[in-house]
Write an enzyme that holds these catalytic residues in place. Sequence first.
Site, PDB file in Angstrom:
ATOM      1  N   ASP A  55       0.903  -1.142   0.000  1.00 54.42           N
ATOM      2  CA  ASP A  55       0.000   0.000   0.000  1.00 54.42           C
ATOM      3  C   ASP A  55       0.941   1.189   0.000  1.00 54.42           C
ATOM      4  OD1 ASP A  55      -1.427   2.292   0.893  1.00 54.42           O
ATOM      5  OD2 ASP A  55      -3.042   0.963   1.508  1.00 54.42           O
ATOM      6  N   HIS A  56       1.116   1.827  -1.148  1.00 53.85           N
ATOM      7  CA  HIS A  56       2.234   2.770  -1.235  1.00 53.85           C
ATOM      8  C   HIS A  56       2.069   3.957  -0.288  1.00 53.85           C
ATOM      9  CE1 HIS A  56      -0.377   4.923  -4.091  1.00 53.85           C
ATOM     10  NE2 HIS A  56       0.369   5.976  -3.878  1.00 53.85           N
ATOM     11  N   HIS A 108      -5.857   2.718   1.105  1.00 52.05           N
ATOM     12  CA  HIS A 108      -5.102   3.888   1.574  1.00 52.05           C
ATOM     13  C   HIS A 108      -5.782   4.600   2.749  1.00 52.05           C
ATOM     14  CE1 HIS A 108      -2.908   3.059  -1.978  1.00 52.05           C
ATOM     15  NE2 HIS A 108      -3.614   3.765  -2.822  1.00 52.05           N
TER      16      HIS A 108
HETATM   17  C1  BG6 Z   1      -3.516   4.513  -6.377  1.00 49.08           C
HETATM   18  C2  BG6 Z   1      -4.880   4.563  -7.005  1.00 49.08           C
HETATM   19  O1  BG6 Z   1      -3.436   3.448  -5.478  1.00 49.08           O
HETATM   20  O2  BG6 Z   1      -3.267   5.727  -5.688  1.00 49.08           O
HETATM   21  C3  BG6 Z   1      -4.991   5.749  -7.940  1.00 49.08           C
HETATM   22  O3  BG6 Z   1      -5.120   3.363  -7.715  1.00 49.08           O
HETATM   23  C4  BG6 Z   1      -4.608   7.018  -7.234  1.00 49.08           C
HETATM   24  O4  BG6 Z   1      -6.308   5.852  -8.481  1.00 49.08           O
HETATM   25  C5  BG6 Z   1      -3.276   6.871  -6.529  1.00 49.08           C
HETATM   26  O5  BG6 Z   1      -4.539   8.049  -8.203  1.00 49.08           O
HETATM   27  C6  BG6 Z   1      -2.967   8.069  -5.663  1.00 49.08           C
HETATM   28  O6  BG6 Z   1      -1.659   7.981  -5.181  1.00 49.08           O
HETATM   29  P1  BG6 Z   1      -0.810   9.277  -4.837  1.00 49.08           P
HETATM   30  O7  BG6 Z   1       0.447   8.754  -4.237  1.00 49.08           O
HETATM   31  O8  BG6 Z   1      -0.609  10.019  -6.123  1.00 49.08           O
HETATM   32  O9  BG6 Z   1      -1.634  10.086  -3.871  1.00 49.08           O
END
Ligand code: BG6
Length: 526
Positions: free
Chosen positions: A214-215, A277
Amino acid sequence: MTAAGTLSTLADELAAADSRTQTVDPVTIVIFGGGGDLAHRKLLPALYNLHLDGLLPPRIAIVGVGRKAMTDQEYRDFARDGVTQFSRRPLDPEAWEHFSGSLYFVAASIDDDRGDDARALAALGSRLDIIEHERGLPGNRIYYLAIPPSLFVPTVKQLDRARFIPHPRPGAPAKVPFARLIVEKPIGHDLDSARAINDAIAQVFEEKDIYRIDHYLGKETVQNILVLRFANSILEPLLNQKYVDHVQITVAEQEGVGTRAGYYEQAGALRDMVQNHLLQLLSTTSLEPPRSLEADVVRDQKLEVLLSLRRLEGEAVDRYVVRGQYTAGFDAGKPVPGYREERGVRPDSRTETFVALEAFIDNWRWAGVPLFLRTGKRLPKRASEISIHLKAVPPVLFNAKPHGQLDPNVLSIRIQPDEGFALGINSKIPGPKVRVYPVKMDFHYGSTFGGSSPEAYERLLLDVMAGDPTLFMRRDAVEAAWRWVMPILERWQSSSDPIPTYPAGEWGPPEADRLIQAEGRQWRPL
Ligand code: BG6
């Protein structure tokens, strides 16, 4: 909180100390989907930045695997292009020269788990053996599944069938090389499909070797939440139902669905953002103090939060959860199409691009404290923030006037952009009269630590190499999160009510404002 000058050297010193303490064994990273968008925009630039910081092991091979044939040189050009466009630091020709020598490409396609594909992996296997032999690598492998979820299970089965996972032989004293698996979200489409994927993977890899990304958990500001809470005696005593009025978590995106309609039409904002997230942000913000920072101790506490979330079912979904879909509007003054007009989206699509909801954690600490979550695409700006709104002071002394009440204290944690946090404090305006004004104690990463913070994928890739699963989702947490969102999905599926809409460039449908206003609160302006 004034920054005592720019401490860019502090950041450098810490990075150097990290590189001294981190022990990363030589490794081969095999990226399935190595020629795809994620590898191009995130993974290859992250690996390059780790190289710049001297954090990669001295011996490493990075092998992209993809359908479309490429030579190693073509793959290096592809990676160079990704680094040039998306790296947080510019490409340094000398460092690039060194790094790019570790990049390789193998064409292989896995469409399903029929036996035929084992041949594709046999070719990959012999190429990996040669590369590892040439580079003196011991066969430690990280398999990264940067591929559509429908291919997770076939790929893992093929890895097993092609004997890519070393298993210790009974009685064999030798240390076997490690094999770790990285899985990108979405893990499943619902609870059953998530379980099916987890079951299939568990047949091949042990849980300790599975890294579910989960980045958001790799973002510096998210990691800082635990430090803020448990390294400061001024904050933690306040974070409970006695002092907190409510919590808001917003993850706002300015962009629309872009080129991802194929995936997003099946997902929607609840599956794409909330199930993972936002619930991870929520559990990090509200978990009980873990007894140590060991991976499973922290992950147990996060799981406790997910298990304590009050289930929203039936009519409670209508009351506490709002969905929305963007219509045509404006992005920074430029007209943009509505979701249903985007390429690849059905003209009668009922996919939500926005969710706002009110959640409750039914445990001792948070009983009765509402947590408002919202996320959406095509909102006015990219801004993610967690704000903790403390209760108002009693209506006496400076807060005695029924009109012009004092602003309650708010601790706001800016996840992105302009990473940092701020605390709103009431203060006297200088002068003969007693006039109170809310001032902000404001901390910005940029001005305090200098330079740019590492990208989430840098930290996460490094942790997988080092074998540290703390920032990854454990199977039980993924399934607990699915269990919580399922009744919401089911309620929506069974309803034919029109989906509320909002013009692109606005903060969601009016229903989202009504949700929070129902109890006399407001979304915090971002
Ligand atoms: C991803 C989603 O996990 O996270 C995307 O699949 C989203 O739809 C993205 O745009 C958002 O990540 P960040 O790091 O740009 O806030």
